[in-house]
Write a protein that holds these residues in place. Structure first.
Motif, PDB file in Angstrom:
ATOM      1  N   GLY A 235       0.796  -1.209   0.000  1.00  0.00           N
ATOM      2  CA  GLY A 235       0.000   0.000   0.000  1.00  0.00           C
ATOM      3  C   GLY A 235       0.827   1.257   0.000  1.00  0.00           C
ATOM      4  N   ASN A 236       0.112   2.367   0.075  1.00  0.00           N
ATOM      5  CA  ASN A 236       0.723   3.691   0.042  1.00  0.00           C
ATOM      6  C   ASN A 236       0.159   4.556   1.146  1.00  0.00           C
ATOM      7  N   VAL A 237       1.040   5.394   1.697  1.00  0.00           N
ATOM      8  CA  VAL A 237       0.654   6.394   2.685  1.00  0.00           C
ATOM      9  C   VAL A 237       1.212   7.717   2.195  1.00  0.00           C
ATOM     10  N   SER A 238       0.362   8.717   2.039  1.00  0.00           N
ATOM     11  CA  SER A 238       0.809  10.044   1.669  1.00  0.00           C
ATOM     12  C   SER A 238       1.145  10.782   2.961  1.00  0.00           C
ATOM     13  N   LEU A 239       2.382  11.227   3.101  1.00  0.00           N
ATOM     14  CA  LEU A 239       2.855  11.829   4.342  1.00  0.00           C
ATOM     15  C   LEU A 239       2.595  13.335   4.367  1.00  0.00           C
ATOM     16  N   ARG A 240       1.378  13.710   3.999  1.00  0.00           N
ATOM     17  CA  ARG A 240       0.959  15.109   4.080  1.00  0.00           C
ATOM     18  C   ARG A 240      -0.490  15.143   4.529  1.00  0.00           C
ATOM     19  N   SER A 241      -0.906  16.301   4.972  1.00  0.00           N
ATOM     20  CA  SER A 241      -2.282  16.505   5.408  1.00  0.00           C
ATOM     21  C   SER A 241      -2.637  15.482   6.489  1.00  0.00           C
ATOM     22  N   ASP A 242      -3.691  14.694   6.298  1.00  0.00           N
ATOM     23  CA  ASP A 242      -4.114  13.697   7.283  1.00  0.00           C
ATOM     24  C   ASP A 242      -3.570  12.300   6.989  1.00  0.00           C
ATOM     25  N   TRP A 243      -2.571  12.210   6.150  1.00  0.00           N
ATOM     26  CA  TRP A 243      -1.918  10.968   5.754  1.00  0.00           C
ATOM     27  C   TRP A 243      -2.913   9.997   5.089  1.00  0.00           C
ATOM     28  N   PRO A 244      -3.484  10.388   3.939  1.00  0.00           N
ATOM     29  CA  PRO A 244      -4.376   9.465   3.230  1.00  0.00           C
ATOM     30  C   PRO A 244      -3.649   8.164   2.911  1.00  0.00           C
ATOM     31  N   THR A 245      -4.344   7.065   3.148  1.00  0.00           N
ATOM     32  CA  THR A 245      -3.724   5.742   3.090  1.00  0.00           C
ATOM     33  C   THR A 245      -4.582   4.776   2.292  1.00  0.00           C
ATOM     34  N   SER A 246      -3.912   3.894   1.599  1.00  0.00           N
ATOM     35  CA  SER A 246      -4.577   2.795   0.911  1.00  0.00           C
ATOM     36  C   SER A 246      -3.702   1.562   1.113  1.00  0.00           C
ATOM     37  N   LEU A 247      -4.208   0.583   1.857  1.00  0.00           N
ATOM     38  CA  LEU A 247      -3.463  -0.646   2.128  1.00  0.00           C
ATOM     39  C   LEU A 247      -4.278  -1.853   1.706  1.00  0.00           C
ATOM     40  N   ALA A 248      -3.592  -2.867   1.206  1.00  0.00           N
ATOM     41  CA  ALA A 248      -4.235  -4.126   0.834  1.00  0.00           C
ATOM     42  C   ALA A 248      -3.522  -5.259   1.557  1.00  0.00           C
ATOM     43  N   LEU A 249      -4.294  -6.128   2.179  1.00  0.00           N
ATOM     44  CA  LEU A 249      -3.753  -7.319   2.838  1.00  0.00           C
ATOM     45  C   LEU A 249      -4.291  -8.540   2.109  1.00  0.00           C
ATOM     46  N   HIS A 250      -3.409  -9.462   1.835  1.00  0.00           N
ATOM     47  CA  HIS A 250      -3.808 -10.734   1.240  1.00  0.00           C
ATOM     48  C   HIS A 250      -3.274 -11.820   2.171  1.00  0.00           C
ATOM     49  N   PHE A 251      -4.114 -12.794   2.487  1.00  0.00           N
ATOM     50  CA  PHE A 251      -3.687 -13.853   3.397  1.00  0.00           C
ATOM     51  C   PHE A 251      -4.284 -15.177   2.961  1.00  0.00           C
ATOM     52  N   SER A 252      -3.559 -16.244   3.229  1.00  0.00           N
ATOM     53  CA  SER A 252      -4.077 -17.589   2.957  1.00  0.00           C
ATOM     54  C   SER A 252      -3.561 -18.537   4.029  1.00  0.00           C
ATOM     55  N   HIS A 253      -4.398 -19.476   4.385  1.00  0.00           N
ATOM     56  CA  HIS A 253      -4.090 -20.477   5.419  1.00  0.00           C
ATOM     57  C   HIS A 253      -3.668 -19.821   6.731  1.00  0.00           C
ATOM     58  N   LEU A 254      -4.167 -18.613   6.994  1.00  0.00           N
ATOM     59  CA  LEU A 254      -3.791 -17.875   8.193  1.00  0.00           C
ATOM     60  C   LEU A 254      -4.467 -18.499   9.408  1.00  0.00           C
ATOM     61  N   ASP A 255      -3.673 -18.931  10.357  1.00  0.00           N
ATOM     62  CA  ASP A 255      -4.164 -19.586  11.567  1.00  0.00           C
ATOM     63  C   ASP A 255      -4.815 -18.538  12.469  1.00  0.00           C
ATOM     64  N   ILE A 256      -6.106 -18.716  12.767  1.00  0.00           N
ATOM     65  CA  ILE A 256      -6.833 -17.754  13.613  1.00  0.00           C
ATOM     66  C   ILE A 256      -7.229 -18.364  14.953  1.00  0.00           C
ATOM     67  N   ASP A 257      -6.615 -19.489  15.302  1.00  0.00           N
ATOM     68  CA  ASP A 257      -6.948 -20.147  16.572  1.00  0.00           C
ATOM     69  C   ASP A 257      -6.766 -19.213  17.767  1.00  0.00           C
ATOM     70  N   SER A 258      -5.654 -18.496  17.830  1.00  0.00           N
ATOM     71  CA  SER A 258      -5.388 -17.656  19.001  1.00  0.00           C
ATOM     72  C   SER A 258      -6.421 -16.534  19.118  1.00  0.00           C
ATOM     73  N   LEU A 259      -6.851 -15.957  18.008  1.00  0.00           N
ATOM     74  CA  LEU A 259      -7.867 -14.914  18.043  1.00  0.00           C
ATOM     75  C   LEU A 259      -9.208 -15.485  18.505  1.00  0.00           C
ATOM     76  N   LEU A 260      -9.595 -16.623  17.962  1.00  0.00           N
ATOM     77  CA  LEU A 260     -10.865 -17.234  18.356  1.00  0.00           C
ATOM     78  C   LEU A 260     -10.853 -17.672  19.812  1.00  0.00           C
ATOM     79  N   ARG A 261      -9.732 -18.211  20.278  1.00  0.00           N
ATOM     80  CA  ARG A 261      -9.649 -18.637  21.684  1.00  0.00           C
ATOM     81  C   ARG A 261      -9.868 -17.465  22.628  1.00  0.00           C
ATOM     82  N   GLU A 262      -9.367 -16.299  22.243  1.00  0.00           N
ATOM     83  CA  GLU A 262      -9.519 -15.109  23.083  1.00  0.00           C
ATOM     84  C   GLU A 262     -10.980 -14.718  23.239  1.00  0.00           C
ATOM     85  N   TYR A 263     -11.746 -14.804  22.163  1.00  0.00           N
ATOM     86  CA  TYR A 263     -13.132 -14.348  22.189  1.00  0.00           C
ATOM     87  C   TYR A 263     -14.149 -15.454  22.431  1.00  0.00           C
ATOM     88  N   LEU A 264     -13.783 -16.697  22.173  1.00  0.00           N
ATOM     89  CA  LEU A 264     -14.728 -17.808  22.314  1.00  0.00           C
ATOM     90  C   LEU A 264     -14.304 -18.768  23.418  1.00  0.00           C
TER      91      LEU A 264
END
Length: 180
Positions: free
Chosen positions: A57-86
């Motif tokens: 992604g890109n971050v413009s380092l002026r004004s309010d720092w307009p940002t555009s980020l993209a995340l791509h993930f596959s086979h991401l283990d979410i056990d720890s996140l689910l254990r915290e909430y469930l």
């Protein structure tokens, strides 16, 4: 880093090795930040054992720092996140794949918008294995969370869900669920 606060010059490489989530070793992650004038380009790549995570992604380092980020993930283990909430309900391995975009001004986080598509979701809750059937699409802002489509299936389970949950004002819910 050099320059001024108004126009910083940043060339950074951050490498995290032996990254683990809830005592489960994931692997390594590298994040690069390089400025060109007042624009900063971010790129990150995982070297995880069984998953992939990419950030671009890109971050413009002026004004309010307009940002555009993209995340791509596959086979991401979410056990720890689910254990915290469930608490105690996760009885097997859970994984996630998809794409998320983040857009808006970093200096005004309440104005950030998130949108995503989950192409693969697998969870094992209380010995019930669930997975999505088709892509799950959602968006979120400070005002609301919108689930465009979500269909979960498993043995004896078929649930479709969609709608909006307002996060401000009257915090109204407009959700529809259908299933068995």
């Amino acid at each position: 880093a050099s320059g001024t606060l108004a126009e910083p010059v940043v060339n950074a490489a951050l490498r995290v090795t032996g990254l683990s989530f809830d005592h489960e070793l994931a692997g390594d992650f590298q994040l690069n930040a390089i400025t060109h004038g007042s624009d900063m380009r971010l790129s990150g790549r995982s070297q995880f054992n069984q998953a992939d995570l990419e950030i671009d992604g890109n971050v413009s380092l002026r004004s309010d720092w307009p940002t555009s980020l993209a995340l791509h993930f596959s086979h991401l283990d979410i056990d720890s996140l689910l254990r915290e909430y469930l608490k105690g309900r996760v009885t097997g391995h859970s994984a996630l794949a998809g794409d998320i975009t983040l857009a808006g001004p970093l200096r005004q986080p309440q104005q950030l918008r998130v949108a995503g598509t989950v192409t693969d979701l697998m969870v094992d809750l209380e010995n019930i294995k669930l997975r999505n059937d088709g892509p799950a699409r959602f968006s979120a802002s400070r005002e609301a969370v919108n689930i465009e489509t979500l269909r979960l299936i498993g043995e004896g389970t078929d649930l479709s869900l969609g709608g909006i949950a307002s996060l401000v004002g009257d915090q109204r819910l407009d959700l529809k669920a259908k299933g068995s």
